[in-house]
Design a protein around this motif. Structure first.
Motif, mmCIF file in Angstrom:
data_model
loop_
_atom_site.group_PDB
_atom_site.id
_atom_site.type_symbol
_atom_site.label_atom_id
_atom_site.label_comp_id
_atom_site.label_asym_id
_atom_site.label_seq_id
_atom_site.Cartn_x
_atom_site.Cartn_y
_atom_site.Cartn_z
ATOM 1 N N ILE A 49 19.488 2.491 -3.964
ATOM 2 C CA ILE A 49 18.221 2.444 -4.651
ATOM 3 C C ILE A 49 17.530 3.973 -3.903
ATOM 4 O O ILE A 49 16.824 4.761 -4.579
ATOM 5 C CB ILE A 49 17.343 1.279 -4.306
ATOM 6 N N GLU A 72 3.994 3.472 1.237
ATOM 7 C CA GLU A 72 4.730 4.662 0.367
ATOM 8 C C GLU A 72 5.348 5.681 1.604
ATOM 9 O O GLU A 72 4.548 6.177 2.454
ATOM 10 C CB GLU A 72 3.750 5.287 -0.484
ATOM 11 N N GLU A 78 8.239 -2.531 0.800
ATOM 12 C CA GLU A 78 7.514 -3.953 0.857
ATOM 13 C C GLU A 78 7.977 -4.159 2.350
ATOM 14 O O GLU A 78 9.234 -4.193 2.429
ATOM 15 C CB GLU A 78 7.433 -5.097 0.019
ATOM 16 N N ALA A 83 8.883 6.484 -2.161
ATOM 17 C CA ALA A 83 9.677 5.091 -2.124
ATOM 18 C C ALA A 83 8.543 4.215 -1.728
ATOM 19 O O ALA A 83 7.930 4.416 -0.735
ATOM 20 C CB ALA A 83 11.043 5.098 -1.300
ATOM 21 N N HIS A 84 8.194 3.171 -2.441
ATOM 22 C CA HIS A 84 7.265 2.123 -2.169
ATOM 23 C C HIS A 84 7.982 1.082 -1.618
ATOM 24 O O HIS A 84 8.816 0.280 -1.980
ATOM 25 C CB HIS A 84 6.510 1.647 -3.331
ATOM 26 N N GLU A 143 10.228 12.475 -3.765
ATOM 27 C CA GLU A 143 9.763 11.442 -4.365
ATOM 28 C C GLU A 143 9.174 10.252 -3.336
ATOM 29 O O GLU A 143 9.522 10.534 -2.176
ATOM 30 C CB GLU A 143 10.914 10.982 -5.083
ATOM 31 N N LYS A 188 16.959 8.449 -5.465
ATOM 32 C CA LYS A 188 15.574 9.280 -5.512
ATOM 33 C C LYS A 188 15.843 10.513 -4.980
ATOM 34 O O LYS A 188 16.684 10.903 -4.235
ATOM 35 C CB LYS A 188 14.503 8.804 -4.619
ATOM 36 N N ILE A 193 12.026 -2.540 -2.318
ATOM 37 C CA ILE A 193 11.900 -1.063 -2.480
ATOM 38 C C ILE A 193 11.374 -1.036 -4.050
ATOM 39 O O ILE A 193 12.329 -1.422 -4.731
ATOM 40 C CB ILE A 193 12.993 -0.505 -1.781
ATOM 41 N N ASP A 194 10.310 -0.288 -4.317
ATOM 42 C CA ASP A 194 10.031 0.086 -5.819
ATOM 43 C C ASP A 194 10.201 -1.224 -6.466
ATOM 44 O O ASP A 194 10.593 -1.233 -7.681
ATOM 45 C CB ASP A 194 11.086 1.327 -6.260
ATOM 46 N N GLY A 195 9.696 -2.222 -6.053
ATOM 47 C CA GLY A 195 9.440 -3.422 -6.809
ATOM 48 C C GLY A 195 10.758 -4.134 -6.953
ATOM 49 O O GLY A 195 10.919 -5.163 -7.528
ATOM 50 N N GLN A 196 11.992 -3.937 -6.514
ATOM 51 C CA GLN A 196 13.404 -4.624 -6.271
ATOM 52 C C GLN A 196 13.494 -5.185 -5.020
ATOM 53 O O GLN A 196 12.994 -4.601 -3.947
ATOM 54 C CB GLN A 196 14.170 -3.400 -6.618
#
Length: 75
Positions: A39, A71, A52, A49-50, A47, A43, A25-28
Motif C-alpha cells: 500500500i 499524516e 492509524e 499516507a494517513h 503523496e 504511493k 493505512i489510508d483507511g485500510q
C-alpha cells in the motif's frame, strides 16, 4: 510495531516513535507488513499516507493507551 525511526525521516518529522503499533493505512487494515508495504509503495513521492496507530504511555505505575492518526509524506 515501530521498532526504529530514522532521524530526519518523514516518520521522525511527525513524531512517530518506537513502540507505536500501526493499525491502518489510508483507511485500510493491512493483514501484515507485506500488505502494508505494498500500500505504501503504491504511493508516489510526496503523496500523503494517513496512518492509524495505537501507542502507550507510562508514568510511574500508570500505563495508558491511546489511538491516533497522523499524516506522513511519502519519500
Amino acid at each position: 510495531v515501530v521498532t526504529n525511526v530514522q532521524k530526519g525521516s518523514p516518520a521522525d518529522s511527525v513524531n512517530i516513535q518506537p513502540g507505536f503499533l500501526i493499525t491502518g493505512i489510508d483507511g485500510q487494515t493491512p493483514s501484515g507488513i507485506i500488505k502494508f508495504g505494498r500500500i505504501l509503495h503504491a504511493k508516489d513521492k510526496g503523496e500523503i499516507a494517513h496512518l492509524e496507530f495505537v501507542a502507550q504511555q507510562q508514568q510511574q505505575n500508570i500505563v495508558s493507551r491511546f489511538r491516533g492518526g497522523i499524516e506522513v509524506p511519502v519519500r
